[in-house]
Design an enzyme around this catalytic site. Structure first.
Site, PDB file in Angstrom:
ATOM      1  N   CYS A 151       0.898  -1.356   0.154  1.00 36.91           N
ATOM      2  CA  CYS A 151      -0.049  -0.177   0.075  1.00 36.91           C
ATOM      3  C   CYS A 151       0.713   1.170   0.167  1.00 36.91           C
ATOM      4  CB  CYS A 151      -0.939   0.229   1.239  1.00 36.91           C
ATOM      5  SG  CYS A 151      -1.941  -1.189   1.144  1.00 36.91           S
ATOM      6  N   LEU A 251      -3.151  -9.620   7.612  1.00 36.14           N
ATOM      7  CA  LEU A 251      -3.425  -8.217   8.201  1.00 36.14           C
ATOM      8  C   LEU A 251      -3.959  -8.413   9.667  1.00 36.14           C
ATOM      9  CD1 LEU A 251      -3.602  -5.262   7.365  1.00 36.14           C
ATOM     10  CD2 LEU A 251      -5.824  -5.769   6.756  1.00 36.14           C
ATOM     11  N   GLY A 287      -5.995   2.362   5.343  1.00 42.65           N
ATOM     12  CA  GLY A 287      -5.942   0.830   5.292  1.00 42.65           C
ATOM     13  C   GLY A 287      -6.997   0.233   5.809  1.00 42.65           C
TER      14      GLY A 287
END
Length: 401
Positions: A151, A251, A287
């Site tokens: 990202c 994540l 995010g």
């Protein structure tokens, strides 16, 4: 010599995926147990996302494909997913690039360097080649591709473009970030995979970077400083790996807390002598909602300072490396109006000038007594996060040439 972002263009696929529809689709998949269904409901409903865009049309009820058919999310191979990537990337790359060129005062013949960024697929000749052929650029244009960084990938691209422009004041660098995250979405009861499925989306963003003087009156973002660091903890909490059935995002739920605990130490030196809360404009990679919440709390920011970042999350979800450029496009645009456009027939519309309404992050908007406030320059801080945990931060000034 001042290097600046002259313009930014964005593009999204034409297929909109409402968050409620995505939630119901994934909750109804075979093999999802009662706990998984509850986790899916909580993750999707708490994401602060209303709409995403996807190249997997069947996710929104469109034509069946090798990835989704008859309402079933298939356990497709990595090869099948990557084939969709190679097929659908060019339209987004070219759409965002054409949008960036429009009104920039620059022509395709001015472009000297191309830097592409992507972490959601591979092919060669790749995205950098597609731009040269599709835009009719000189075959001698210098090409670079930054792959699989995650990202934060837009920031290394900006750092490279800044270096090219400082080395050659006549250089014009085209950066394009393109991500098709939804080709890797899977059905799972795993909490981390559910979170990933609830936030990731598709999109592309292009930026033109140069030291050439901009036409008088053009709003630009000067690049003042760029910094990168790796946090002391978190290496195992976020990762992006390749499996037999697509790419997999690790994540952890600890990521927002790790970012919140470390972000002030990263940002403060870059903004000194001012404190973070005194910087009026912010572009924070969303995010997820909780990451924005933690950054807001840690830096003492206001709802208004977070509005552009939350607006992009709401309208588009997390498009990996392209996302921060979507936010910067909103901040750079002169007219802050919320519009959502996609691409059709192989052509793209930029995602719309601005997005969050007059006055968001810009005290001059709508007030004729201070309408030239941005001419004097407004400080802007942008940041993104990725595997490592890596934190990338940039200081910019929004001003007029």
């Amino acid at each position: 010599m001042s290097v600046h972002i002259r313009s930014i263009g964005t593009a999204v696929p034409p297929t909109e995926l409402p968050q409620t529809k995505a939630r119901d689709l994934f909750a109804a998949q075979p093999g999802i147990n009662r706990l998984g269904a509850r986790l899916i409901g909580a993750a999707f409903d708490g994401s602060a996302i209303e709409t995403r865009h996807t190249v997997v049309d069947a996710l929104a009820g469109g034509t069946d494909s090798a990835l989704v058919a008859e309402g079933l999310v298939l356990d497709a191979s990595t090869g099948a997913r990557n084939a969709v990537y190679a097929e659908r990337v060019p339209e987004l790359l070219l759409g965002a690039s054409r949008a960036a060129l429009e009104g920039s005062g620059l022509e395709t013949g001015d472009i000297t360097h191309v830097v592409t960024v992507s972490c959601t697929g591979f092919y060669a000749p790749g995205p950098d080649y597609e731009l040269v052929r599709g835009l009719g650029l000189s075959p001698r244009v210098q090409r670079f591709h930054l792959g699989f960084m995650g990202c934060y990938g837009a920031f290394p691209a900006l750092r490279a473009a800044d270096a090219f422009a400082r080395a050659d004041p006549n250089a014009v660098v085209l950066i394009v970030c393109v991500e098709l995250c939804t080709i890797h979405l899977t059905s799972s009861n795993d909490p981390e995979q559910i979170v990933a499925t609830s936030v990731f989306a598709d999109g592309a963003a292009a930026a033109l970077v140069t030291a050439r003087p901009a036409p008088a009156g053009t709003r630009i973002l000067t690049i003042d400083a760029l910094a990168s660091t790796i946090t002391d903890e978190g290496e195992s909490e976020m990762a992006w790996t390749i499996g037999d059935s697509g790419f997999r995002m690790r994540l952890s739920g600890y990521v927002p807390s790790i970012i919140g605990a470390s972000i002030e130490d990263v940002v403060a030196p870059l903004l000194a002598p001012t404190v973070p809360a005194e910087t009026p404009l912010w572009a924070i990679h969303p995010g997820g909602r909780s990451i924005l919440d933690k950054v807001e709390q840690a830096l003492g920011l206001t709802e208004e300072q977070l509005a552009p970042s939350r607006g992009v999350l709401r309208d588009h979800g997390n498009m990996s490396s392209a996302t921060v450029l979507f936010i910067l496009e909103r901040l750079l645009s002169e007219n802050a109006s919320d519009s959502r456009r996609g691409i059709s027939g192989g052509e793209s519309s930029i995602d719309g000038p601005g997005a969050d309404g007059p006055g968001v992050g810009d005290p001059s908007a709508g007030d004729p007594t201070i309408e030239n406030a941005s001419d004097r320059g407004q400080a802007l801080c942008a940041m993104a996060f990725g595997p490592g945990l890596t934190v990338e931060v940039g200081r910019f000034t929004r001003t007029r040439a």
